[in-house]
Design an enzyme around this catalytic site. Sequence first.
Site, PDB file in Angstrom:
ATOM      1  N   LEU A 191      -1.999  -1.631   2.151  1.00 10.78           N
ATOM      2  CA  LEU A 191      -1.945  -0.213   1.768  1.00 10.78           C
ATOM      3  C   LEU A 191      -1.824  -0.088   0.251  1.00 10.78           C
ATOM      4  CD1 LEU A 191      -1.871   2.734   2.679  1.00 10.78           C
ATOM      5  CD2 LEU A 191       0.624   2.557   2.735  1.00 10.78           C
ATOM      6  N   TYR A 192      -1.092  -1.008  -0.381  1.00 14.60           N
ATOM      7  CA  TYR A 192      -1.005  -0.984  -1.848  1.00 14.60           C
ATOM      8  C   TYR A 192      -2.396  -0.995  -2.461  1.00 14.60           C
ATOM      9  CZ  TYR A 192      -0.521  -2.857  -6.577  1.00 14.60           C
ATOM     10  OH  TYR A 192      -0.633  -3.070  -7.934  1.00 14.60           O
ATOM     11  N   ALA A 193      -3.232  -1.941  -2.025  1.00  9.32           N
ATOM     12  CA  ALA A 193      -4.594  -2.024  -2.555  1.00  9.32           C
ATOM     13  C   ALA A 193      -5.379  -0.757  -2.239  1.00  9.32           C
ATOM     14  CB  ALA A 193      -5.295  -3.248  -1.979  1.00  9.32           C
TER      15      ALA A 193
END
Length: 334
Positions: free
Chosen positions: A151-153
């Site tokens: 999700l960060y990416a």
Amino acid sequence: MHVLVTGSAGFVGFHVARRLLSEGHAVTGFDDLNGYYDVALKAARHAVLGRMPGFRPHVAALEDMAALEAAANEAAPDIIIHLAAQAGVRHSLEQPRAYVSSNLVGTFNVLELARQRRPQHLLIASTSSVYGANTAMPFAERDRTDHPLTLYAATKKATEDMAHSYAHLWKVPTTAFRFFTVYGPWGRPDMAYYKFVRAAFAGEPIEVYGHGRMSRDFTFIDDLVEAVRRLIDRAPVEGAPVIEDDSLSPAAPYRVVNMGGGQPVPLLSYIDAIERAVGRPIERRLIPMQKGDVEATTASPTLLRALIGYVPTTPVEVGVARFVDWYKDYNAIA
């Protein structure tokens, strides 16, 4: 020059702000000093900046649009450098909502601010993690980034896409940086190299993911700051002649730029450099790779070199030694 720097108490934001202040520019810092990692370290960074002429801090969250507008009204920025974000690949598996709030809502607020203020250049932090499942290396800016692994990416890819739409609609010159494993003094305690050094001085073993078969395009912080500083003066111009491997958008004054030197180092070699810098062996426990991680990263530095005539070159031996010196000083280790 008046510059608004979000994330000014963060690792990269602190170093960028300090560089600009050292050149005599006015910097308004914006940071919420959240508790993702040691708040005392963040406060210490702001304290260093506070001793330099021209620095004005604002402590608030990016999601607080009124506070962000108040900071911008005070700063009247010529340049906006958006470095604040919820960081950490692994933390996004545990606290995903924080990434949506800070990286999506917070970035939207920064883009709205840029629409209102019309800075000469908006510079936004992204990450090499947007390359996701890509395996062909070196990673180049025009490669597809459609397969994020965390999700960060995904939030960083969304940051790039939102920024492009605003650059197209409101003609705000925008550059998105893709950082490659940045390290150095005043670094983040959640990063592997920081944990390795802390364990080394404590005489504790370290966990090495991927059974030690990983490699990274490590970027020393001073090299990164030099590249950011030069790119400030290279705002994209819509319709300008395209240079070698240019990522300049055909529909907006917008480009993405890799911030890496293109010289990957095996993780075990990096740990060897830490051992030499701390002067003691480190027990290594080799364990499987974590979810969302990748075995290797390598930046294509061609576009960065073409734009500013510079790419990161500091060897890990030098950069690691600089970090260990800072760590010992900061923690009063003889």
